[in-house]
Design a protein around this motif. Sequence first.
Motif, PDB file in Angstrom:
ATOM      1  N   GLY A 160       0.781  -1.232   0.000  1.00 28.65           N
ATOM      2  CA  GLY A 160       0.000   0.000   0.000  1.00 28.65           C
ATOM      3  C   GLY A 160       0.808   1.274   0.000  1.00 28.65           C
ATOM      4  N   ALA A 161       2.155   1.175  -0.068  1.00 32.32           N
ATOM      5  CA  ALA A 161       2.991   2.375  -0.041  1.00 32.32           C
ATOM      6  C   ALA A 161       3.295   2.913  -1.431  1.00 32.32           C
ATOM      7  CB  ALA A 161       4.305   2.086   0.690  1.00 32.32           C
ATOM      8  N   ILE A 162       3.400   2.016  -2.412  1.00 35.71           N
ATOM      9  CA  ILE A 162       3.760   2.368  -3.785  1.00 35.71           C
ATOM     10  C   ILE A 162       2.671   1.865  -4.712  1.00 35.71           C
ATOM     11  CG2 ILE A 162       5.558   2.249  -5.559  1.00 35.71           C
ATOM     12  CD1 ILE A 162       7.465   1.188  -3.393  1.00 35.71           C
ATOM     13  N   ASP A 163       2.374   2.614  -5.735  1.00 36.49           N
ATOM     14  CA  ASP A 163       1.460   2.156  -6.778  1.00 36.49           C
ATOM     15  C   ASP A 163       2.034   0.859  -7.374  1.00 36.49           C
ATOM     16  OD1 ASP A 163      -0.203   1.827  -8.948  1.00 36.49           O
ATOM     17  OD2 ASP A 163       0.291   3.743  -9.892  1.00 36.49           O
ATOM     18  N   PRO A 164       1.279  -0.255  -7.343  1.00 36.59           N
ATOM     19  CA  PRO A 164       1.797  -1.523  -7.866  1.00 36.59           C
ATOM     20  C   PRO A 164       1.708  -1.606  -9.389  1.00 36.59           C
ATOM     21  CG  PRO A 164      -0.403  -1.864  -7.023  1.00 36.59           C
ATOM     22  CD  PRO A 164      -0.048  -0.420  -6.711  1.00 36.59           C
ATOM     23  N   ALA A 165       2.073  -0.539 -10.056  1.00 34.74           N
ATOM     24  CA  ALA A 165       2.003  -0.446 -11.510  1.00 34.74           C
ATOM     25  C   ALA A 165       3.333  -0.872 -12.128  1.00 34.74           C
ATOM     26  CB  ALA A 165       1.667   0.987 -11.917  1.00 34.74           C
ATOM     27  N   TYR A 166       3.308  -1.094 -13.440  1.00 33.06           N
ATOM     28  CA  TYR A 166       4.552  -1.369 -14.159  1.00 33.06           C
ATOM     29  C   TYR A 166       5.388  -0.108 -14.262  1.00 33.06           C
ATOM     30  CZ  TYR A 166       7.562  -3.708 -17.532  1.00 33.06           C
ATOM     31  OH  TYR A 166       8.635  -4.272 -18.168  1.00 33.06           O
ATOM     32  N   GLY A 167       4.720   1.010 -14.457  1.00 34.25           N
ATOM     33  CA  GLY A 167       5.382   2.304 -14.508  1.00 34.25           C
ATOM     34  C   GLY A 167       4.409   3.389 -14.098  1.00 34.25           C
ATOM     35  N   ASN A 168       4.944   4.564 -13.780  1.00 33.53           N
ATOM     36  CA  ASN A 168       4.114   5.678 -13.331  1.00 33.53           C
ATOM     37  C   ASN A 168       4.863   6.967 -13.669  1.00 33.53           C
ATOM     38  OD1 ASN A 168       3.018   7.761 -11.502  1.00 33.53           O
ATOM     39  ND2 ASN A 168       1.873   6.090 -10.578  1.00 33.53           N
ATOM     40  N   PRO A 169       4.213   7.931 -14.306  1.00 36.21           N
ATOM     41  CA  PRO A 169       4.905   9.181 -14.639  1.00 36.21           C
ATOM     42  C   PRO A 169       5.372   9.962 -13.415  1.00 36.21           C
ATOM     43  CG  PRO A 169       2.555   9.334 -15.108  1.00 36.21           C
ATOM     44  CD  PRO A 169       2.830   7.898 -14.814  1.00 36.21           C
ATOM     45  N   GLY A 170       4.897   9.578 -12.235  1.00 36.36           N
ATOM     46  CA  GLY A 170       5.358  10.219 -11.013  1.00 36.36           C
ATOM     47  C   GLY A 170       6.622   9.614 -10.445  1.00 36.36           C
ATOM     48  N   TRP A 171       7.209   8.626 -11.114  1.00 35.59           N
ATOM     49  CA  TRP A 171       8.471   8.033 -10.670  1.00 35.59           C
ATOM     50  C   TRP A 171       9.615   8.675 -11.455  1.00 35.59           C
ATOM     51  CZ3 TRP A 171       6.593   2.252 -11.186  1.00 35.59           C
ATOM     52  CH2 TRP A 171       5.604   2.021 -10.228  1.00 35.59           C
ATOM     53  N   ILE A 172      10.481   9.377 -10.750  1.00 34.53           N
ATOM     54  CA  ILE A 172      11.539  10.162 -11.384  1.00 34.53           C
ATOM     55  C   ILE A 172      12.882   9.474 -11.156  1.00 34.53           C
ATOM     56  CG2 ILE A 172      12.541  12.459 -11.609  1.00 34.53           C
ATOM     57  CD1 ILE A 172       9.449  12.236 -12.068  1.00 34.53           C
ATOM     58  N   PRO A 173      13.512   8.970 -12.213  1.00 36.58           N
ATOM     59  CA  PRO A 173      14.755   8.214 -12.037  1.00 36.58           C
ATOM     60  C   PRO A 173      15.899   9.066 -11.469  1.00 36.58           C
ATOM     61  CG  PRO A 173      13.810   7.823 -14.219  1.00 36.58           C
ATOM     62  CD  PRO A 173      13.073   8.980 -13.620  1.00 36.58           C
ATOM     63  N   LEU A 174      16.596   8.473 -10.509  1.00 36.11           N
ATOM     64  CA  LEU A 174      17.842   9.042  -9.993  1.00 36.11           C
ATOM     65  C   LEU A 174      19.052   8.275 -10.508  1.00 36.11           C
ATOM     66  CD1 LEU A 174      16.892   9.554  -6.226  1.00 36.11           C
ATOM     67  CD2 LEU A 174      17.329  11.384  -7.880  1.00 36.11           C
ATOM     68  N   THR A 175      18.894   6.951 -10.642  1.00 36.26           N
ATOM     69  CA  THR A 175      19.961   6.087 -11.129  1.00 36.26           C
ATOM     70  C   THR A 175      19.398   5.190 -12.220  1.00 36.26           C
ATOM     71  OG1 THR A 175      19.587   4.199  -9.653  1.00 36.26           O
ATOM     72  CG2 THR A 175      20.926   6.014  -8.781  1.00 36.26           C
ATOM     73  N   ALA A 176      20.301   4.502 -12.925  1.00 38.07           N
ATOM     74  CA  ALA A 176      19.908   3.503 -13.921  1.00 38.07           C
ATOM     75  C   ALA A 176      20.972   2.422 -13.944  1.00 38.07           C
ATOM     76  CB  ALA A 176      19.759   4.140 -15.301  1.00 38.07           C
ATOM     77  N   ASP A 177      20.530   1.172 -14.141  1.00 38.37           N
ATOM     78  CA  ASP A 177      21.499   0.077 -14.163  1.00 38.37           C
ATOM     79  C   ASP A 177      21.798  -0.422 -15.567  1.00 38.37           C
ATOM     80  OD1 ASP A 177      19.242  -1.377 -14.865  1.00 38.37           O
ATOM     81  OD2 ASP A 177      19.450  -2.874 -13.269  1.00 38.37           O
ATOM     82  N   GLY A 178      21.262   0.242 -16.596  1.00 39.93           N
ATOM     83  CA  GLY A 178      21.506  -0.163 -17.964  1.00 39.93           C
ATOM     84  C   GLY A 178      20.570  -1.244 -18.454  1.00 39.93           C
ATOM     85  N   SER A 179      19.700  -1.751 -17.582  1.00 40.95           N
ATOM     86  CA  SER A 179      18.748  -2.798 -17.960  1.00 40.95           C
ATOM     87  C   SER A 179      17.316  -2.401 -17.662  1.00 40.95           C
ATOM     88  CB  SER A 179      19.087  -4.099 -17.212  1.00 40.95           C
ATOM     89  OG  SER A 179      20.339  -4.597 -17.618  1.00 40.95           O
ATOM     90  N   GLY A 180      17.068  -1.108 -17.509  1.00 38.85           N
ATOM     91  CA  GLY A 180      15.702  -0.634 -17.307  1.00 38.85           C
ATOM     92  C   GLY A 180      15.244  -0.580 -15.878  1.00 38.85           C
ATOM     93  N   ASN A 181      16.164  -0.612 -14.918  1.00 40.71           N
ATOM     94  CA  ASN A 181      15.815  -0.584 -13.498  1.00 40.71           C
ATOM     95  C   ASN A 181      16.419   0.648 -12.835  1.00 40.71           C
ATOM     96  OD1 ASN A 181      14.561  -3.309 -13.587  1.00 40.71           O
ATOM     97  ND2 ASN A 181      16.663  -3.924 -14.033  1.00 40.71           N
ATOM     98  N   HIS A 182      15.706   1.184 -11.844  1.00 41.45           N
ATOM     99  CA  HIS A 182      16.083   2.475 -11.296  1.00 41.45           C
ATOM    100  C   HIS A 182      15.882   2.557  -9.787  1.00 41.45           C
ATOM    101  CE1 HIS A 182      15.897   4.041 -15.441  1.00 41.45           C
ATOM    102  NE2 HIS A 182      14.765   3.356 -15.538  1.00 41.45           N
ATOM    103  N   ILE A 183      16.628   3.448  -9.182  1.00 43.69           N
ATOM    104  CA  ILE A 183      16.271   4.065  -7.914  1.00 43.69           C
ATOM    105  C   ILE A 183      15.698   5.422  -8.277  1.00 43.69           C
ATOM    106  CG2 ILE A 183      17.130   5.029  -5.748  1.00 43.69           C
ATOM    107  CD1 ILE A 183      19.362   2.892  -5.857  1.00 43.69           C
ATOM    108  N   GLY A 184      14.569   5.780  -7.677  1.00 45.99           N
ATOM    109  CA  GLY A 184      13.964   7.038  -8.072  1.00 45.99           C
ATOM    110  C   GLY A 184      13.113   7.657  -6.981  1.00 45.99           C
ATOM    111  N   ILE A 185      12.701   8.876  -7.264  1.00 41.66           N
ATOM    112  CA  ILE A 185      11.804   9.633  -6.388  1.00 41.66           C
ATOM    113  C   ILE A 185      10.365   9.321  -6.782  1.00 41.66           C
ATOM    114  CG2 ILE A 185      11.060  11.938  -5.675  1.00 41.66           C
ATOM    115  CD1 ILE A 185      13.818  11.528  -4.764  1.00 41.66           C
ATOM    116  N   ASP A 186       9.542   8.990  -5.801  1.00 36.92           N
ATOM    117  CA  ASP A 186       8.141   8.668  -6.037  1.00 36.92           C
ATOM    118  C   ASP A 186       7.278   9.878  -5.670  1.00 36.92           C
ATOM    119  OD1 ASP A 186       5.628   7.601  -6.272  1.00 36.92           O
ATOM    120  OD2 ASP A 186       5.875   6.075  -4.712  1.00 36.92           O
ATOM    121  N   LEU A 187       6.742  10.521  -6.706  1.00 38.20           N
ATOM    122  CA  LEU A 187       5.877  11.682  -6.488  1.00 38.20           C
ATOM    123  C   LEU A 187       4.395  11.310  -6.540  1.00 38.20           C
ATOM    124  CD1 LEU A 187       7.784  14.302  -8.670  1.00 38.20           C
ATOM    125  CD2 LEU A 187       8.012  13.865  -6.215  1.00 38.20           C
ATOM    126  N   ALA A 188       4.108  10.027  -6.728  1.00 37.18           N
ATOM    127  CA  ALA A 188       2.716   9.575  -6.817  1.00 37.18           C
ATOM    128  C   ALA A 188       2.503   8.323  -5.968  1.00 37.18           C
ATOM    129  CB  ALA A 188       2.359   9.310  -8.271  1.00 37.18           C
TER     130      ALA A 188
END
Length: 270
Positions: A160-188
């Motif tokens: 219940g803390a994060i939208d269980p979606a595949y993606g969300n425009p409110g997720w702002i990437p801070l890092t990238a691992d080169g394979s489509g995975n990120h640490i990011g800021i959750d604005l939604a």
Amino acid sequence: MDPHRRLLILGAVLAGGALLTGVMPAACARLTRPAQSAARPTRPSGEPKPMLDEDIAPVLARLDAWFAANLRDRRYAFNPPASEAAIDRFQRRIGRPLPRSWRQLYRWHDGENDDRWGHFYGLPLLSLGQAEAEWIVWGKVLAELGDDPYVVRGASWPAGAIDPAYGNPGWIPLTADGSGNHIGIDLAPWPGGRVGQVILFGRDEDVKVVLAPSLGRFLGWIADLLEGGNVRLGKDPGETILREFRLKSPAVDHFHEGARRLLGAPGQFL
């Protein structure tokens, strides 16, 4: 694991984003709609906790001190600070207010060049340009999925803390691992979370994880790990990329996996 997972993302769309960001993903399968969508989850009632207002200058000073002591060579330097105009432009582009701490982070350094990535346990702090390109790619991915972000079954930790979606425009990437995975800021976030929390998300992250309630808390955690000696650091004289910058315990190759274990979170796949 969803049987369509490996077909879902980062094909032609991600390859285009990779050219923009300088990151070439490890896998670029053709983006394909699955035959059946996962059931759309029901959002709990209530509102998420508000964004924290933080001054992260002290933790940035701690990181500066650790990097100066352990990565003295100038080839490992970050980029210069981003301009106020560039920071403002990025915020206008995504159309959402970002934490004061995020603005401080980019006033500190505008990420890393693509020839010396890896200051966060082998993961790069993205420049504003790279972060924008990754965010645009995710928007295209969602459009390819018919704007149904729940076409792949997902989950949140804590629940219940994060939208269980595949993606969300409110997720702002801070890092990238080169394979489509990120640490990011959750604005939604969902009602169990906090606006501005730091999360794991991406192609291989079915279970999204809250790493910290804010950017300042996340960076403080990283500083604690580094200062506490939980690091394996191998610098190849012939390379500028910090490939051997990993956690000592747990002794894993990818920081995302190590972070999950340190926090007691579940594995990445459902």
